[in-house]
Scaffold this active site. Structure first.
Site, mmCIF file in Angstrom:
data_model
loop_
_atom_site.group_PDB
_atom_site.id
_atom_site.type_symbol
_atom_site.label_atom_id
_atom_site.label_comp_id
_atom_site.label_asym_id
_atom_site.label_seq_id
_atom_site.Cartn_x
_atom_site.Cartn_y
_atom_site.Cartn_z
ATOM 1 N N GLU A 136 0.768 -1.240 0.000
ATOM 2 C CA GLU A 136 0.000 0.000 0.000
ATOM 3 C C GLU A 136 0.807 1.304 0.000
ATOM 4 O OE1 GLU A 136 -2.777 -0.446 3.233
ATOM 5 O OE2 GLU A 136 -3.751 -2.154 2.290
ATOM 6 N N GLU A 153 -5.864 -8.391 0.016
ATOM 7 C CA GLU A 153 -6.542 -8.253 1.299
ATOM 8 C C GLU A 153 -8.028 -8.065 1.027
ATOM 9 O OE1 GLU A 153 -4.963 -5.084 3.758
ATOM 10 O OE2 GLU A 153 -2.890 -5.683 3.413
#
Ligand SMILES: *[C@@H]1O[C@H](CO)[C@@H](O)[C@H](O)[C@H]1NC(C)=O
Ligand SMILES: *[C@@H]1O[C@H](CO)[C@@H](O)[C@H](O)[C@H]1NC(C)=O
Ligand SMILES: CC(=O)N[C@H]1CO[C@H](CO)[C@@H](O)[C@@H]1O
Length: 398
Positions: free
Chosen positions: A229, A332
């Site tokens: 991220e 995720e």
């Protein structure tokens, strides 16, 4: 985690001058979006998440969460009842099974500001028994986050020597997982930030990945997950760093393994364009994305927006992968253990398996020994997501 906070950069990337209607695939809504919300004819403004809505061709699709099935009544007649779909019919039509399906195994990245921190106090490695549990249920992939500042002490920097103690902790769990025949994503959980500063040197990042991949280059079940991220850096910078990671990994001699790259805000046109230009000499990389189903997409609330939010939030990503002939991995996904969220996760995974093979896999966030009562914890034997999410929302997609 924290997932789509990365979208804060979207506001910068997507300043749109006012227009009467938005072209197909353009942005048409989202927090702080000031442009037109009207799509060109033939396309519909489709909610993706709180930060982003997009004009998609045709009309928005939804995934049915109920099925109509004939049942035999005691009187001998047949009536039709609508009920919650059983596992076998959650997902209709032709599906492509995931090549990689499993869970995040969190722990070694805990205590994010404790450098190097103390094993057992600030951070921990995943439990072999947790690996065994999921392998026993038929899952085959684990994502193992770790922290760059522990792997490479700030005193000697990103291109310096690895901390052999921490590295050997990673090697131990990697070997355990791949020894079971499963795949492991190894993943610096650093948001493209090292020692409190953004990583900007492609050369340093390339060297770092070359050094790490050298350690694992002969293990074919290792998947290199370039960076968790990245955020608050321009899409083109992230893409350059991801290209550097690919180059470094391949230069180590690790030529067979899958590489995953993550963007900041893949849905912005700038980012999408930047990422479609990535090149892998061994032609084996995929785009990793993360998706939570709560209102702000952060994975911090057990309440889902709706039972169809999973499929809706992934629709634009699926279209983008298909149009650009790219592969994706949902690195995720997470949601609460309630009927709305379970339907939403089912809808998400169903839409992915119905997308013609562009989605290679998916990983629940998260297992790991230290989650306690975190609602998304799927750590056996009794993490909150074990009782319902595992059998109802994940196992049907094995
Ligand atoms: C929206 O704009 C406000 C005011 O400028 C700002 O504080 C906020 O962070 C913005 N939100 C996002 C998601 O960009
Ligand atoms: C290397 O890691 C170990 C285990 O976390 C730690 O005890 C040690 O202090 C670290 N060494 C350096 C130089 O950071
Ligand atoms: C909500 C939550 O538990 N978030 C955590 C996710 O994991 C990272 C580390 O991997 C933590 O920093 C977050 O607090």
């Amino acid at each position: 985690m924290k997932s789509l906070l990365a979208f804060s950069s979207l506001a910068v990337l997507s300043l749109v001058k006012p227009v009467l209607s938005v072209a197909v695939y353009g942005q048409c809504g989202g927090i702080n979006y000031t442009g037109s919300t009207v799509c060109d004819s033939g396309s519909v403004c489709t909610y993706s998440n709180a930060y982003y809505s997009q004009c998609l061709p045709g009309s928005a699709t939804t995934v049915p969460t109920t099925t109509t099935k004939p049942t035999t009544t005691p009187g001998g007649g047949t009536t039709t009842t609508t009920s919650t779909a059983p596992s076998s019919s959650i997902c209709s039509g032709s599906r492509t099974k995931f090549k990689y399906f499993g869970v995040n195994e969190s722990g070694a990245e805990f205590g994010q500001t404790a450098w190097p921190g103390t094993l057992g106090k600030d951070y921990t490695w995943p439990s072999p028994s947790s690996i065994d549990y999921f392998v026993g249920k038929g899952f085959n992939t684990f994502r193992v986050p770790f922290l760059l500042e522990r792997m490479n002490p700030p005193a000697t920097g990103l291109t310096g020597a690895f901390n052999q103690t921490y590295l050997s902790g990673l090697q131990t769990i990697v070997n355990y997982i791949t020894g079971k025949g499963a795949f492991v994503l190894i993943e610096p959980h650093n948001y493209m930030i090292y020692n409190n500063a953004a990583i900007t040197s492609t050369s340093d990042f390339q060297t770092w990945w070359k050094n790490l991949a050298t350690v694992f280059k002969s293990n074919n079940n290792v998947i290199f997950d370039a960076m968790n991220e990245p955020h608050d850096i321009p899409a083109t910078t992230v893409a350059s760093l991801m290209q550097a990671a690919i180059n470094g990994i391949r230069a180590s001699g690790a030529t067979t393994q899958l590489i995953l790259v993550e963007g900041t805000s893949w849905q912005s046109s700038g980012n999408a364009a930047a990422f479609t230009s990535l090149k892998d000499p061994n032609n084996n990389f995929a785009i990793e994305m993360h998706q939570y189903l709560d209102s702000d997409g952060s994975g911090t609330s057990a309440t889902c927006v709706s039972s169809t939010i999973g499929a809706e939030r992934l629709a634009a990503a699926t279209t983008w992968l298909q149009q650009n002939n790219l592969k994706g991995v949902l690195g995720e996904i997470g949601a609460g253990s309630n009927s709305v969220c379970i339907s939403a996760v089912q809808g998400a995974l169903c839409s992915m398996q119905q997308a013609g093979g562009v989605w290679l896999g998916a990983l629940w966030w998260a297992a790991g020994p230290w989650w306690g009562t975190y609602y998304q914890s799927i750590e056996p034997p009794s993490g909150p997501a074990i009782a319902q999410i595992l059998p109802q929302a994940l196992q049907p997609f094995l």
